[in-house]
Scaffold this active site. Structure first.
Site, PDB file in Angstrom:
ATOM      1  N   GLU A 154     -61.783  85.920 150.595  1.00  0.00           N
ATOM      2  CA  GLU A 154     -61.013  86.549 151.687  1.00  0.00           C
ATOM      3  C   GLU A 154     -60.712  88.001 151.327  1.00  0.00           C
ATOM      4  O   GLU A 154     -60.882  88.902 152.148  1.00  0.00           O
ATOM      5  CB  GLU A 154     -59.700  85.791 151.928  1.00  0.00           C
ATOM      6  CG  GLU A 154     -59.869  84.379 152.435  1.00  0.00           C
ATOM      7  CD  GLU A 154     -60.189  84.250 153.908  1.00  0.00           C
ATOM      8  OE1 GLU A 154     -60.383  85.270 154.603  1.00  0.00           O
ATOM      9  OE2 GLU A 154     -60.256  83.097 154.382  1.00  0.00           O
ATOM     10  N   ASP A 212     -58.179  85.634 159.163  1.00  0.00           N
ATOM     11  CA  ASP A 212     -57.488  84.354 159.324  1.00  0.00           C
ATOM     12  C   ASP A 212     -56.797  83.939 158.020  1.00  0.00           C
ATOM     13  O   ASP A 212     -56.265  82.847 157.916  1.00  0.00           O
ATOM     14  CB  ASP A 212     -58.440  83.262 159.832  1.00  0.00           C
ATOM     15  CG  ASP A 212     -59.583  82.958 158.873  1.00  0.00           C
ATOM     16  OD1 ASP A 212     -59.594  83.451 157.729  1.00  0.00           O
ATOM     17  OD2 ASP A 212     -60.496  82.220 159.291  1.00  0.00           O
ATOM     18  N   ASP A 219     -67.024  83.741 159.782  1.00  0.00           N
ATOM     19  CA  ASP A 219     -67.078  82.442 159.109  1.00  0.00           C
ATOM     20  C   ASP A 219     -68.524  82.028 158.888  1.00  0.00           C
ATOM     21  O   ASP A 219     -68.885  81.551 157.808  1.00  0.00           O
ATOM     22  CB  ASP A 219     -66.338  81.397 159.949  1.00  0.00           C
ATOM     23  CG  ASP A 219     -66.374  80.028 159.308  1.00  0.00           C
ATOM     24  OD1 ASP A 219     -65.716  79.849 158.260  1.00  0.00           O
ATOM     25  OD2 ASP A 219     -67.071  79.139 159.843  1.00  0.00           O
ATOM     26  N   HIS A 224     -60.998  79.305 163.232  1.00  0.00           N
ATOM     27  CA  HIS A 224     -61.657  78.172 163.896  1.00  0.00           C
ATOM     28  C   HIS A 224     -61.017  77.885 165.258  1.00  0.00           C
ATOM     29  O   HIS A 224     -60.889  76.735 165.657  1.00  0.00           O
ATOM     30  CB  HIS A 224     -61.646  76.938 162.996  1.00  0.00           C
ATOM     31  CG  HIS A 224     -62.173  77.222 161.625  1.00  0.00           C
ATOM     32  ND1 HIS A 224     -63.517  77.448 161.380  1.00  0.00           N
ATOM     33  CD2 HIS A 224     -61.540  77.381 160.430  1.00  0.00           C
ATOM     34  CE1 HIS A 224     -63.679  77.706 160.083  1.00  0.00           C
ATOM     35  NE2 HIS A 224     -62.497  77.680 159.498  1.00  0.00           N
ATOM     36  N   ASP A 230     -63.764  87.235 156.794  1.00  0.00           N
ATOM     37  CA  ASP A 230     -63.493  85.843 156.440  1.00  0.00           C
ATOM     38  C   ASP A 230     -64.094  85.567 155.076  1.00  0.00           C
ATOM     39  O   ASP A 230     -65.032  86.241 154.651  1.00  0.00           O
ATOM     40  CB  ASP A 230     -64.081  84.878 157.478  1.00  0.00           C
ATOM     41  CG  ASP A 230     -63.466  83.481 157.407  1.00  0.00           C
ATOM     42  OD1 ASP A 230     -62.413  83.311 156.750  1.00  0.00           O
ATOM     43  OD2 ASP A 230     -64.035  82.554 158.001  1.00  0.00           O
ATOM     44  N   GLY A 231     -63.531  84.577 154.399  1.00  0.00           N
ATOM     45  CA  GLY A 231     -64.044  84.150 153.109  1.00  0.00           C
ATOM     46  C   GLY A 231     -64.190  82.647 153.099  1.00  0.00           C
ATOM     47  O   GLY A 231     -63.530  81.936 153.866  1.00  0.00           O
TER      48      GLY A 231
END
Length: 160
Positions: free
Chosen positions: A51, A73, A138, A128, A8-9
Site C-alpha cells: 500500500e 483504500d 487492485d 472492492h 492499492d497494494g
C-alpha cells in the site's frame, strides 16, 4: 498541475508475494487528459508495505511539483496523514504511542521524501466497492503479486 492518483497494494499470505498498482491521471493546459498505470510485484512482503509502495512510486513518478489527490483504500496510509499519526511517530523518534517501533519506517521516510515537492491530499475510498480506478489498481496489484517477475523487498523484516 493537478494530478489524481489511485493506489492499492496486495499480498498473498501477508507476508507473502505482493504487488502494488497505481493509476495517475492529469489534464494538461490543452485540456488533454493523460493516464499512466504503474505496478510491480515483490517476494515476501506485506499488504501494508505494498500500500505504501504504491503511493511512493506514484509520487516519485511526478517530475514537477503538483497538487495531488491521492486515493487509497488503505486506512493505514490515509489515517497516518489525515489523523496526524505520522507527526506523532516522528516526534517520538519513530515510536508509536505505545512506545513500540513504527513498522515500515523505511517506506514512511521514503514516502515523506516523495511528498516533499507536492501538496498531497489523502482521500480514503472503500475497497472492492465498485469504484473503477480502485478496482483497476487492485487488478494491477494482484496481477503483479502473481507474476513470475518478483523483486526482493529489501526493506522487509519479520517485525513488519
Amino acid at each position: 498541475m493537478k494530478v489524481t492518483i489511485y493506489t492499492d497494494g496486495s499480498a498473498r499470505g501477508n507476508p507473502g508475494n505482493g504487488g502494488y498498482g497505481a493509476v495517475l491521471s492529469f489534464t494538461n493546459s490543452h485540456d488533454q487528459t493523460f493516464t499512466r498505470e504503474l505496478s510491480a510485484g515483490y517476494q515476501h512482503t506485506t499488504n501494508n508495505r505494498m500500500e505504501l509502495l504504491g503511493a511512493i512510486v506514484a509520487l516519485e513518478t511526478l517530475n514537477r511539483p503538483c497538487d495531488v489527490e491521492l486515493h487509497s483504500d488503505s486506512q493505514y496510509l490515509v489515517n497516518a496523514f489525515n489523523k496526524h499519526w505520522i507527526e506523532g511517530w516522528q516526534r517520538r523518534g519513530w515510536k508509536t504511542a505505545a512506545k513500540k517501533p513504527v513498522k515500515n519506517i523505511d517506506l514512511w521516510q521514503r514516502l515523506l521524501a516523495a511528498m516533499e515537492p507536492h501538496r498531497v491530499e489523502f482521500i480514503w475510498v472503500k475497497g472492492h466497492a465498485g469504484h473503477a480506478l480502485n478496482e483497476r489498481c487492485d487488478e494491477l496489484a494482484t496481477t503483479a503479486a502473481d507474476s513470475d517477475h518478483l523483486i526482493v523487498d529489501e526493506g522487509f523484516t519479520s517485525a513488519d
